[in-house]
Design a protein around this motif. Structure first.
Motif, short mmCIF file in Angstrom:
data_model
loop_
_atom_site.label_atom_id
_atom_site.label_comp_id
_atom_site.label_asym_id
_atom_site.label_seq_id
_atom_site.Cartn_x
_atom_site.Cartn_y
_atom_site.Cartn_z
N PRO A 418 0.86 -1.26 -0.07
CA PRO A 418 -0.08 -0.06 0.19
C PRO A 418 0.85 1.25 -0.01
N ILE A 419 2.02 1.41 0.52
CA ILE A 419 2.93 2.44 0.61
C ILE A 419 4.17 2.33 -0.32
N SER A 420 4.44 3.28 -1.24
CA SER A 420 5.52 3.31 -2.26
C SER A 420 6.84 3.45 -1.40
N MET A 421 7.85 2.83 -1.76
CA MET A 421 9.16 3.01 -0.95
C MET A 421 9.73 4.47 -1.06
N LEU A 422 9.19 5.38 -2.10
CA LEU A 422 9.58 6.76 -2.30
C LEU A 422 8.43 7.64 -1.74
N VAL A 423 7.75 7.07 -0.91
CA VAL A 423 6.69 7.84 -0.46
C VAL A 423 7.09 9.37 0.33
N ARG A 424 6.58 10.29 0.11
CA ARG A 424 6.75 11.61 0.72
C ARG A 424 5.61 11.86 1.53
N PHE A 425 6.13 12.41 2.77
CA PHE A 425 4.99 12.81 3.67
C PHE A 425 5.15 14.30 3.97
N VAL A 426 3.93 14.96 3.81
CA VAL A 426 4.06 16.52 4.11
C VAL A 426 2.69 16.76 5.24
N GLU A 427 3.03 17.60 5.99
CA GLU A 427 2.23 17.82 7.17
C GLU A 427 1.43 19.16 6.81
N LEU A 428 0.04 19.17 6.85
CA LEU A 428 -0.83 20.12 6.61
C LEU A 428 -1.83 20.38 7.39
N ASN A 429 -2.12 21.62 8.27
CA ASN A 429 -3.29 21.60 9.11
C ASN A 429 -3.41 20.59 9.98
N ASN A 430 -2.21 20.09 10.59
CA ASN A 430 -2.10 19.03 11.78
C ASN A 430 -2.52 17.68 11.32
N SER A 431 -2.39 17.50 9.63
CA SER A 431 -2.76 15.92 9.47
C SER A 431 -1.38 15.90 8.59
N LEU A 432 -1.22 14.61 8.37
CA LEU A 432 0.16 14.17 7.60
C LEU A 432 -0.55 13.54 6.31
N PHE A 433 -0.19 14.14 5.13
CA PHE A 433 -0.59 13.70 3.82
C PHE A 433 0.58 12.64 3.28
N PHE A 434 -0.12 11.87 2.44
CA PHE A 434 0.82 10.71 1.62
C PHE A 434 -0.07 10.15 0.38
N ASP A 435 0.82 9.69 -0.46
CA ASP A 435 0.12 8.95 -1.58
C ASP A 435 0.16 7.25 -0.97
N LEU A 448 -3.48 11.38 7.13
CA LEU A 448 -3.66 10.45 8.62
C LEU A 448 -3.77 11.76 9.84
N THR A 449 -4.69 11.55 10.51
CA THR A 449 -4.51 12.63 11.71
C THR A 449 -4.73 11.86 12.95
N THR A 450 -3.66 12.42 13.73
CA THR A 450 -3.82 11.75 15.45
C THR A 450 -3.84 13.03 16.21
N PRO A 451 -4.40 12.68 17.41
CA PRO A 451 -4.63 13.77 18.46
C PRO A 451 -3.28 14.28 18.95
N ASN A 452 -3.15 15.59 19.00
CA ASN A 452 -2.03 16.00 19.58
C ASN A 452 -2.45 15.91 21.23
N LEU A 453 -1.59 14.85 21.72
CA LEU A 453 -2.06 14.34 23.13
C LEU A 453 -1.83 15.75 24.14
N SER A 454 -0.87 16.53 23.77
CA SER A 454 -0.54 17.64 24.85
C SER A 454 -2.08 18.62 24.97
N THR A 455 -2.76 18.59 23.90
CA THR A 455 -4.03 19.18 23.72
C THR A 455 -5.24 18.60 23.73
N HIS A 456 -4.95 17.32 23.40
CA HIS A 456 -6.37 16.48 23.50
C HIS A 456 -6.82 15.85 24.63
N GLU A 457 -5.70 15.86 25.83
CA GLU A 457 -6.05 15.33 26.89
C GLU A 457 -6.81 16.60 27.58
#
Length: 532
Positions: A418-435, A448-457
């Motif tokens: 599902p993930i290519s070897m040359l995948v590039r991750f770019v963060e935008l608006n607290n989400s991680l984008f990729f192909d 992909l969006t994960t809670p920022n635990l320092s503010t989510h708690e």
């Protein structure tokens, strides 16, 4: 054909909606190519939007933009009209706009600019009127944008632009007579721009420019006699510029310059019998780390404080051959990388800068190396792709512990690789984008969006959980009565719940990362825990 795409997307969306407390929320941003593969190539975040190239099945590979939403993911401009591809790439921010190279099918690959609008996406200058100018290595320096280009007359040389057509000019014809000087490794240091180039007399050597033709000069002929010293891997450290170069005597070794001829010297001859090929230079913990081959221990992890005596091997990871450390990345105060210890294959490693603290994080693929790559730090964790021997190359995440190094994916039937070897991750608006190719939608744009635990708690209530990592019993400490405790998997599935308790038994749970949801009179708090 992707006849099941809409149904699968709806299923995935429902899973996301019902997994409110999942740590990892995946979302297909948009099905860009309904009839095939979009194969998005992510480039850069600019003005709260992500710019990339993709194939929509109608226009070829063109310039796209997204704000992270489905409706906000659109073709910005069809630069090469029809089904041809403009192949936009090498995006660089300069003066509030994005500069890049693209081929409109008429002028060849040339210099383009965009302000984020269709009308504002234009050819800046047709540098080579007979064919593409083959632009490379955009670097911002002293209020202008520098790059290499071939105008069809002088060969590939050093160019500069102020963002206007008239202000896009050849800075200097370093190798006169129409031959290429191939400027490379453009690096800003001490208010000047350093690079490597070949003037036809001294070979490829160390050059510098102050932005003027007269101020564009060779710093030093490191390999005298017309051969190439091939300076590369420029990295500023402790007020000087470090790089690798070959003086023709000692082979390719670690060098340093203060910008003067006399101050350009070899730091240390790591390999007395051959080249050590220093590479992957990175500053960590106040020192310069890199990989090198002393031709005794093979290619291993090295460190330097800038002196000969202070240039040493950190650890001999592979005692029988090369460990080939790669992808050196700083995360959570340590240095992470991939390496092969000769037993477990290429796996995930970490170092605190000392021999004893250089260890394998996890043997992801017990039958052969997992070849982890594309390390990216996001929301307090380190993401990468690796092969565990089950389903090809997939997405992984680590918090630096063995138990906290896990494979993650949407809650759908797995696809191969599902993930290519040359995948590039770019963060935008607290989400991680990729192909990715998580479903039959093919390789499309995901986030992909994960809670920022320092503010989510819930910071209004001080709840402690211990020990963490935990082996058996997890204790909760709170000033209020605990009504309910719920344990969730990383994919958001409720595993178990407890009522009116201050401790939970996790003995029967497998190792990995979990989310604990704690409900009291004051509200809801979530905690991330690691089960050993």
């Amino acid at each position: 054909m992707k006849s099941n795409k809409i149904t699968l997307f709806n299923i995935v969306f429902i899973l996301f909606s019902t997994c409110a407390f999942a740590q990892y929320n995946f979302e297909l941003v948009k099905d860009i190519n309904p009839s095939g593969l979009a194969n998005p190539h992510l480039s850069i975040e600019h003005n709260n939007k992500l710019y990339f190239s993709a194939i929509d099945g109608t226009n070829g590979r063109e310039l796209w933009v997204t704000d992270g939403t489905t409706t906000g993911t659109q073709l910005l401009k069809n630069i090469y009209s029809g089904r041809g591809s403009s192949y936009p790439s090498s995006f660089t921010e300069y003066n509030g706009k994005l500069y890049f190279r693209a081929d409109d099918g008429i002028n060849g690959e040339e210099l383009w600019v965009t302000d984020g609008t269709t009308a504002g996406t234009q050819l800046l200058k047709d540098i080579n009127s007979s064919s593409g100018s083959a632009l490379l290595r955009f670097t911002v320096y002293n209020g202008k944008l520098y790059f290499s280009a071939d105008d069809g007359i002088n060969g590939k040389e050093l160019w500069v632009t102020d963002g206007t057509t008239a202000g896009t000019q050849l800075l200097k014809d370093i190798y006169t007579g129409g031959t290429n000087s191939f400027p490379q490794n453009l690096t800003v240091y001490n208010n000047k721009l350093y690079f490597s180039a070949d003037d036809g007399t001294n070979g490829r050597e160390l050059w510098v420019t102050d932005g003027t033709t007269a101020g564009t000069q060779i710093v030093k002929d490191i390999y005298s006699g017309g051969d190439d010293s091939g300076p590369s891997d420029f990295t500023e450290y402790n007020g000087k510029l470090y790089f690798s170069a070959d003086d023709g005597i000692n082979g390719k070794e670690l060098w340093v310059t203060d910008g003067t001829n006399a101050g350009t010297q070899m730091v240390y001859n790591i390999s007395y019998s051959n080249s050590s090929f220093p590479s992957e230079l990175i500053i960590y913990n106040g020192e310069l780390y890199f990989t090198a081959n002393d031709n005794i221990n093979g290619t291993e992890l090295w460190v330097s404080d800038g002196t000969s005596a202070g240039t040493q091997m950190v650890a001999n990871i592979n005692t029988t051959s090369h460990s080939y450390p790669r992808n050196l990345t700083i995360y959570n105060g340590k240095l992470y990388f991939s390496a092969d210890d000769g037993i477990n294959g290429m796996e995930l490693w970490v170092s605190d800068g000392y021999n004893s603290g250089t260890v394998m994080v996890k043997d992801i693929n017990s039958s052969s190396g997992s070849s982890p790559i594309s390390f990216t730090v996001y929301n307090g964790e380190l993401y990468f792709n690796a092969i565990d021997g089950t389903n090809g190359r997939e997405l992984w995440v680590t918090n630096g512990t063995t138990a906290g190094t896990v494979k993650i994916s949407p809650a759908v039937a797995p696809m191969s690789d599902p993930i290519s070897m040359l995948v590039r991750f770019v963060e935008l608006n607290n989400s991680l984008f990729f192909d990715a190719r998580f479903t039959t939608a093919g390789r499309e744009l995901w986030k992909l969006t994960t809670p920022n635990l320092s503010t989510h708690e819930n910071v209004t209530e001080n709840i402690a959980v211990y020990p963490n990592p935990v082996t058996n019993i997890l204790h909760l400490q709170t000033v209020n009565n605990t009504n309910t405790i719920e344990l969730y998997s990383i994919t958001g599935s409720l595993i178990e719940s407890w009522e009116n308790s201050t401790k939970i038994d996790l003995t029967h749970q497998t190792t990995g990362i979990y989310i604990v949801k704690i409900i009291t009179q004051q509200g809801v708090t979530t905690k991330k825990i690691i089960k050993k």
